[in-house]
Design a protein around this motif. Structure first.
Motif, PDB file in Angstrom:
ATOM      1  N   PRO A 127      29.764  29.718  29.897  1.00  0.00           N
ATOM      2  CA  PRO A 127      30.578  30.047  28.723  1.00  0.00           C
ATOM      3  C   PRO A 127      32.070  30.045  29.033  1.00  0.00           C
ATOM      4  O   PRO A 127      32.487  30.359  30.144  1.00  0.00           O
ATOM      5  N   ALA A 128      32.847  29.671  28.034  1.00  0.00           N
ATOM      6  CA  ALA A 128      34.307  29.645  28.185  1.00  0.00           C
ATOM      7  C   ALA A 128      34.857  31.029  27.895  1.00  0.00           C
ATOM      8  O   ALA A 128      35.252  31.345  26.777  1.00  0.00           O
ATOM      9  N   LEU A 129      34.853  31.870  28.925  1.00  0.00           N
ATOM     10  CA  LEU A 129      35.306  33.259  28.770  1.00  0.00           C
ATOM     11  C   LEU A 129      36.803  33.363  29.021  1.00  0.00           C
ATOM     12  O   LEU A 129      37.317  32.840  30.012  1.00  0.00           O
ATOM     13  N   LYS A 130      37.489  34.062  28.133  1.00  0.00           N
ATOM     14  CA  LYS A 130      38.885  34.381  28.372  1.00  0.00           C
ATOM     15  C   LYS A 130      38.978  35.690  29.158  1.00  0.00           C
ATOM     16  O   LYS A 130      37.996  36.424  29.279  1.00  0.00           O
ATOM     17  N   VAL A 131      40.153  35.963  29.665  1.00  0.00           N
ATOM     18  CA  VAL A 131      40.320  37.122  30.554  1.00  0.00           C
ATOM     19  C   VAL A 131      39.937  38.417  29.855  1.00  0.00           C
ATOM     20  O   VAL A 131      39.232  39.263  30.433  1.00  0.00           O
ATOM     21  N   SER A 178      37.762  29.784  33.750  1.00  0.00           N
ATOM     22  CA  SER A 178      37.586  28.512  34.453  1.00  0.00           C
ATOM     23  C   SER A 178      38.892  27.741  34.604  1.00  0.00           C
ATOM     24  O   SER A 178      38.982  26.806  35.405  1.00  0.00           O
ATOM     25  N   LYS A 179      39.924  28.119  33.845  1.00  0.00           N
ATOM     26  CA  LYS A 179      41.206  27.410  33.890  1.00  0.00           C
ATOM     27  C   LYS A 179      42.276  28.166  34.670  1.00  0.00           C
ATOM     28  O   LYS A 179      43.417  27.735  34.738  1.00  0.00           O
ATOM     29  N   ILE A 180      41.887  29.315  35.252  1.00  0.00           N
ATOM     30  CA  ILE A 180      42.830  30.054  36.084  1.00  0.00           C
ATOM     31  C   ILE A 180      42.994  29.325  37.409  1.00  0.00           C
ATOM     32  O   ILE A 180      42.014  28.965  38.061  1.00  0.00           O
ATOM     33  N   THR A 181      44.232  29.095  37.796  1.00  0.00           N
ATOM     34  CA  THR A 181      44.515  28.350  39.023  1.00  0.00           C
ATOM     35  C   THR A 181      45.162  29.247  40.073  1.00  0.00           C
ATOM     36  O   THR A 181      45.571  30.372  39.796  1.00  0.00           O
ATOM     37  N   ARG A 182      45.257  28.707  41.257  1.00  0.00           N
ATOM     38  CA  ARG A 182      45.944  29.413  42.334  1.00  0.00           C
ATOM     39  C   ARG A 182      47.399  29.675  41.946  1.00  0.00           C
ATOM     40  O   ARG A 182      47.960  30.728  42.259  1.00  0.00           O
ATOM     41  N   ASP A 183      48.005  28.729  41.241  1.00  0.00           N
ATOM     42  CA  ASP A 183      49.388  28.912  40.785  1.00  0.00           C
ATOM     43  C   ASP A 183      49.508  30.108  39.842  1.00  0.00           C
ATOM     44  O   ASP A 183      50.514  30.822  39.863  1.00  0.00           O
ATOM     45  N   ASP A 184      48.487  30.337  39.009  1.00  0.00           N
ATOM     46  CA  ASP A 184      48.507  31.501  38.113  1.00  0.00           C
ATOM     47  C   ASP A 184      48.506  32.789  38.927  1.00  0.00           C
ATOM     48  O   ASP A 184      49.228  33.745  38.611  1.00  0.00           O
ATOM     49  N   LEU A 228      33.283  30.202  40.226  1.00  0.00           N
ATOM     50  CA  LEU A 228      34.726  30.204  40.502  1.00  0.00           C
ATOM     51  C   LEU A 228      34.963  30.373  42.003  1.00  0.00           C
ATOM     52  O   LEU A 228      34.257  31.116  42.676  1.00  0.00           O
ATOM     53  N   ASP A 229      35.973  29.697  42.517  1.00  0.00           N
ATOM     54  CA  ASP A 229      36.300  29.773  43.941  1.00  0.00           C
ATOM     55  C   ASP A 229      37.225  30.976  44.166  1.00  0.00           C
ATOM     56  O   ASP A 229      38.445  30.843  44.272  1.00  0.00           O
ATOM     57  N   ILE A 230      36.635  32.143  44.251  1.00  0.00           N
ATOM     58  CA  ILE A 230      37.395  33.387  44.368  1.00  0.00           C
ATOM     59  C   ILE A 230      38.220  33.419  45.649  1.00  0.00           C
ATOM     60  O   ILE A 230      39.378  33.839  45.653  1.00  0.00           O
ATOM     61  N   ASP A 231      37.633  32.958  46.753  1.00  0.00           N
ATOM     62  CA  ASP A 231      38.345  32.990  48.033  1.00  0.00           C
ATOM     63  C   ASP A 231      39.631  32.163  47.957  1.00  0.00           C
ATOM     64  O   ASP A 231      40.678  32.583  48.461  1.00  0.00           O
ATOM     65  N   HIS A 232      39.552  31.009  47.346  1.00  0.00           N
ATOM     66  CA  HIS A 232      40.733  30.154  47.234  1.00  0.00           C
ATOM     67  C   HIS A 232      41.782  30.784  46.318  1.00  0.00           C
ATOM     68  O   HIS A 232      42.975  30.780  46.634  1.00  0.00           O
ATOM     69  N   LEU A 233      41.340  31.345  45.210  1.00  0.00           N
ATOM     70  CA  LEU A 233      42.282  31.906  44.239  1.00  0.00           C
ATOM     71  C   LEU A 233      43.086  33.064  44.829  1.00  0.00           C
ATOM     72  O   LEU A 233      44.299  33.164  44.609  1.00  0.00           O
TER      73      LEU A 233
END
Length: 434
Positions: A127-131, A178-184, A228-233
């Motif tokens: 699902p496309a969950l928002k924060v 799913s659209k949260i990035t490391r830059d965020d 989600l790649d939590i370690d990378h984020l």
């Protein structure tokens, strides 16, 4: 008949999604084969199906879930029931070939039954969950963490997480997980660095926010199989520690010659005063002292003591905090004066802590701006160290984890009393430090 349509001599349940429900069920309509060509049978089946759907919609509204989330979670549970972890079919290329073969072998064995195919071969995308929606999910997934917390403890647990997510959304926007990035994440870190410099905040405040945001996102991702790649984020996100959050202890001389004078507390009610004296002498936290019931206070025994217990509806800070503490000096005086406990402040540590803190600060009874009421606990531990109390005794009295293998029952009340007498403040006051 409403919600009934006929296609190629077969009847279908058909209903458009009501406008007021579209927030929770974003489909345009529902069409389900009733698998009959008999109108009377179809009418009965359609009525039953409509009742089920309306009950389902009501459940979505009550829980705040969305249809896509509910369907996805059902597939995750079903896949687990069939012996597989749920993986959307778009990710099959990354699976070991043996696992892919095993999945297809399973559905073939089940004659490509639709329920098996959907779950084992991953029909629905995550699902496309928002924060903000993730936080709602998080409260449900984290229920096990708050089972034994009192309302006050629950509030103190929930509020920092709510605050952290609000800060995160204010910084990067209410994005889909799913659209949260490391830059965020780095943007959030920079946002906090700006606040620290501008508002003279402690780095620890930022680190707590990072911890809570990571926990929420990781918990939801794990439970919903979002991948989600939590370690990378969150790698190397936390700021270097500073002295924030650590409180200096009171020196012995300050305690006995300055703070612990009854005349200092003439404008404070007696229970509040005795709570300070009990805290000073036992090192037990204010929340622990204010949770004591009459049956936890033992004054008419060979060794007077208090029993700090874990109760349903209340949780200790750690699993090692429940313990028995012998009463000496000021602590014995305190509980003789308040034999039923501090009843005026039962389970109100924040209320009393604020009251005492302001009172002591206004009367210059703190040695510095860094000292707080909790510094009394640090002072108690320092006194135990100064008299070379064994680590096991310190852990049993303070309520800390004993970091070695435990053997036997541990120190008895009598043995703990021997060490409590060595560190009691009242005995020092009777022979003042010059």
């Amino acid at each position: 008949m409403q919600y009934l349509t006929r296609i190629n001599n077969h009847y279908y349940f058909y209903r458009r999604i009501p406008e007021e429900i579209q927030e929770f069920d974003p489909r345009k309509y529902i069409r389900i084969s009733l698998k009959t060509d008999c109108q009377k049978v179809a009418q009965k089946l359609a009525l039953a199906r409509n009742d089920q759907i309306e009950a389902y919609w009501n459940d979505l509204v009550q829980t705040g879930q969305k249809h896509c989330h509910s369907v996805y979670q059902d597939l995750v549970k079903r896949a687990k029931l069939f012996g597989f972890s749920y993986v959307h079919n778009s990710l099959f290329a990354s699976l070991p070939i043996n696992e892919v073969i095993e999945r297809y072998t399973h559905v073939e064995k089940e004659q490509f039954n639709e329920r098996h195919v959907e779950a084992v071969l991953g029909k629905e995308e995550p699902p496309a969950l928002k924060v903000d929606e993730a936080l709602v999910k998080y409260w449900g997934f984290a229920k096990d963490r708050v089972i034994n917390k009192s309302p006050n403890q629950f509030r103190k647990w929930r509020n920092p997480r709510q605050n952290a997510i609000e800060n995160f959304i204010n910084c990067i926007g209410n994005k889909e997980l799913s659209k949260i990035t490391r830059d965020d994440i780095l943007k959030f870190r920079d946002w906090w660095l700006g606040r620290i410099e501008k508002e003279n905040l402690a780095k620890n405040s930022a680190n707590k926010n990072f911890t809570h945001v990571k926990d929420v996102i990781e918990t939801v991702s794990t439970n919903l199989k979002l991948g989600l790649d939590i370690d990378h984020l969150f790698v190397k996100l936390f700021l270097s520690e500073d002295d924030a959050g650590t409180y200096p202890p009171f020196e012995m001389e300050w305690l006995v010659n300055k703070l612990l004078k009854v005349e200092n507390f003439i404008d404070l009610d007696s229970q509040a005063m005795w709570a300070v004296f009990a805290f000073s002498e036992t090192g037990a936290g204010l929340a622990e002292l204010l949770s004591l019931l009459p049956e936890d206070i033992h004054l008419n025994t060979e060794v007077p003591y208090i029993s700090i217990k874990r109760r349903r509806g209340k949780s200790s800070k750690t699993m090692f905090r429940p313990r028995e503490i012998p009463l000496v000096g000021f602590a014995l005086d305190a509980f003789r004066s308040c034999p039923k406990g501090f009843t005026d402040y039962l389970d109100q540590p924040d209320t009393l802590g604020t009251k005492i803190g302001v009172y002591l600060r206004e009367r210059a009874l703190y040695p510095s701006d860094e000292h707080v009421l909790y510094s009394l606990r640090h002072s108690f531990q320092d006194r135990l160290i100064d008299v070379d109390a064994p680590d096991r005794v310190q852990a049993e009295l303070i309520g800390h984890k004993f970091n070695r293998q435990k053997y036997g029952k541990g120190p008895t009340l009598q043995k703990k009393m021997e060490w409590m007498k060595k560190v009691q403040l009242k005995a020092v006051m009777e022979n003042p430090i010059s």
